[in-house]
Design a protein around this motif. Structure first.
Motif, mmCIF file in Angstrom:
data_model
loop_
_atom_site.group_PDB
_atom_site.id
_atom_site.type_symbol
_atom_site.label_atom_id
_atom_site.label_comp_id
_atom_site.label_asym_id
_atom_site.label_seq_id
_atom_site.Cartn_x
_atom_site.Cartn_y
_atom_site.Cartn_z
ATOM 1 N N UNK A 173 0.837 -1.176 0.000
ATOM 2 C CA UNK A 173 0.000 0.000 0.000
ATOM 3 C C UNK A 173 0.885 1.243 0.000
ATOM 4 N N UNK A 174 0.548 2.199 -0.849
ATOM 5 C CA UNK A 174 1.306 3.436 -0.946
ATOM 6 C C UNK A 174 0.998 4.333 0.248
ATOM 7 N N UNK A 175 2.036 4.881 0.839
ATOM 8 C CA UNK A 175 1.866 5.829 1.935
ATOM 9 C C UNK A 175 1.840 7.224 1.348
ATOM 10 N N UNK A 176 0.776 7.944 1.569
ATOM 11 C CA UNK A 176 0.647 9.306 1.086
ATOM 12 C C UNK A 176 0.868 10.266 2.240
ATOM 13 N N UNK A 177 1.456 11.388 1.904
ATOM 14 C CA UNK A 177 1.590 12.451 2.890
ATOM 15 C C UNK A 177 0.453 13.429 2.640
ATOM 16 N N UNK A 178 -0.271 13.748 3.685
ATOM 17 C CA UNK A 178 -1.398 14.654 3.559
ATOM 18 C C UNK A 178 -0.957 16.086 3.359
ATOM 19 N N UNK A 179 -1.750 16.803 2.603
ATOM 20 C CA UNK A 179 -1.504 18.215 2.344
ATOM 21 C C UNK A 179 -2.688 19.044 2.799
ATOM 22 N N UNK A 180 -2.938 20.096 2.064
ATOM 23 C CA UNK A 180 -3.982 21.048 2.439
ATOM 24 C C UNK A 180 -5.367 20.410 2.491
ATOM 25 N N UNK A 181 -5.721 19.604 1.504
ATOM 26 C CA UNK A 181 -7.065 19.006 1.524
ATOM 27 C C UNK A 181 -7.215 18.008 2.662
ATOM 28 N N UNK A 182 -6.177 17.253 2.956
ATOM 29 C CA UNK A 182 -6.234 16.308 4.074
ATOM 30 C C UNK A 182 -6.429 17.055 5.393
ATOM 31 N N UNK A 183 -5.732 18.178 5.559
ATOM 32 C CA UNK A 183 -5.909 18.981 6.787
ATOM 33 C C UNK A 183 -7.313 19.563 6.863
ATOM 34 N N UNK A 184 -7.815 20.038 5.732
ATOM 35 C CA UNK A 184 -9.182 20.579 5.698
ATOM 36 C C UNK A 184 -10.194 19.488 6.049
ATOM 37 N N UNK A 185 -10.004 18.291 5.509
ATOM 38 C CA UNK A 185 -10.905 17.171 5.794
ATOM 39 C C UNK A 185 -10.840 16.789 7.266
ATOM 40 N N UNK A 186 -9.636 16.812 7.840
ATOM 41 C CA UNK A 186 -9.492 16.468 9.259
ATOM 42 C C UNK A 186 -10.248 17.472 10.122
ATOM 43 N N UNK A 207 -8.939 5.292 1.556
ATOM 44 C CA UNK A 207 -8.639 4.629 2.825
ATOM 45 C C UNK A 207 -8.119 5.618 3.854
ATOM 46 N N UNK A 208 -7.530 6.713 3.376
ATOM 47 C CA UNK A 208 -6.929 7.706 4.253
ATOM 48 C C UNK A 208 -7.216 9.098 3.691
ATOM 49 N N UNK A 209 -7.456 10.056 4.569
ATOM 50 C CA UNK A 209 -7.710 11.421 4.101
ATOM 51 C C UNK A 209 -6.509 11.985 3.358
ATOM 52 N N UNK A 210 -5.309 11.478 3.634
ATOM 53 C CA UNK A 210 -4.108 11.955 2.935
ATOM 54 C C UNK A 210 -4.223 11.732 1.425
ATOM 55 N N UNK A 211 -5.002 10.757 1.007
ATOM 56 C CA UNK A 211 -5.186 10.480 -0.416
ATOM 57 C C UNK A 211 -5.876 11.625 -1.145
ATOM 58 N N UNK A 212 -6.584 12.470 -0.427
ATOM 59 C CA UNK A 212 -7.296 13.578 -1.060
ATOM 60 C C UNK A 212 -6.354 14.485 -1.841
ATOM 61 N N UNK A 213 -5.116 14.588 -1.394
ATOM 62 C CA UNK A 213 -4.149 15.451 -2.057
ATOM 63 C C UNK A 213 -3.438 14.769 -3.220
ATOM 64 N N UNK A 214 -3.760 13.497 -3.490
ATOM 65 C CA UNK A 214 -3.053 12.744 -4.519
ATOM 66 C C UNK A 214 -3.992 12.030 -5.488
ATOM 67 N N UNK A 239 -10.478 14.009 -4.629
ATOM 68 C CA UNK A 239 -10.436 15.449 -4.380
ATOM 69 C C UNK A 239 -11.696 16.135 -4.916
ATOM 70 N N UNK A 240 -12.125 15.729 -6.105
ATOM 71 C CA UNK A 240 -13.344 16.302 -6.693
ATOM 72 C C UNK A 240 -14.563 15.961 -5.844
ATOM 73 N N UNK A 241 -14.630 14.733 -5.335
ATOM 74 C CA UNK A 241 -15.747 14.352 -4.473
ATOM 75 C C UNK A 241 -15.716 15.155 -3.174
ATOM 76 N N UNK A 242 -14.536 15.334 -2.609
ATOM 77 C CA UNK A 242 -14.415 16.132 -1.392
ATOM 78 C C UNK A 242 -14.907 17.553 -1.647
ATOM 79 N N UNK A 243 -14.567 18.116 -2.798
ATOM 80 C CA UNK A 243 -15.054 19.453 -3.140
ATOM 81 C C UNK A 243 -16.578 19.482 -3.203
#
Length: 102
Positions: free
Chosen positions: A1-14, A62-69, A74-78
């Motif tokens: 499984x790829x480990x993503x680092x969360x960015x702005x969208x992940x922080x907003x989602x959190x 699986x993880x909010x960090x994926x929102x930035x990748x 990301x479109x669904x989150x928007x």
């Protein structure tokens, strides 16, 4: 499984998933989508963990960090954010009307 680092969208989602107003939105949305009455699914049913699970499922991640990748996630989150913000505007208008301001 790829480990993503969360960015702005992940922080907003959190932050969104920690927001009690978002939980209330999910309560209202769930009742409406499932034709439930308040007594069957009262306000206060969703909390942070449930909001997080709901958001991950809605965005297909699986993880909010994926929102930035993941562009689709990301479109669904928007879309989720737009729907929530629209609901908030309607709630404020309803409160103003009930208070005799509008």
């Amino acid at each position: 499984m790829t480990q993503y680092k969360g960015g702005q969208q992940a922080r907003c989602a959190a932050m969104l998933c920690q927001n009690p107003r978002f939980w209330l939105y999910l309560d209202h949305r769930w009742r409406s989508r499932n034709a439930l009455e308040f007594r069957q699914f009262p306000d206060g049913t969703f909390k942070a963990a449930g909001a997080t699970r709901w958001l991950r499922k809605a965005c297909g991640i699986q993880s909010r960090a994926e929102l930035d990748h993941n562009d689709d996630a990301s479109a669904m989150f928007d879309r989720v954010m737009a729907s929530y913000q629209s609901w908030e505007r309607q709630q404020r208008l309803n409160e103003r009307i009930a208070g005799g301001e509008a």
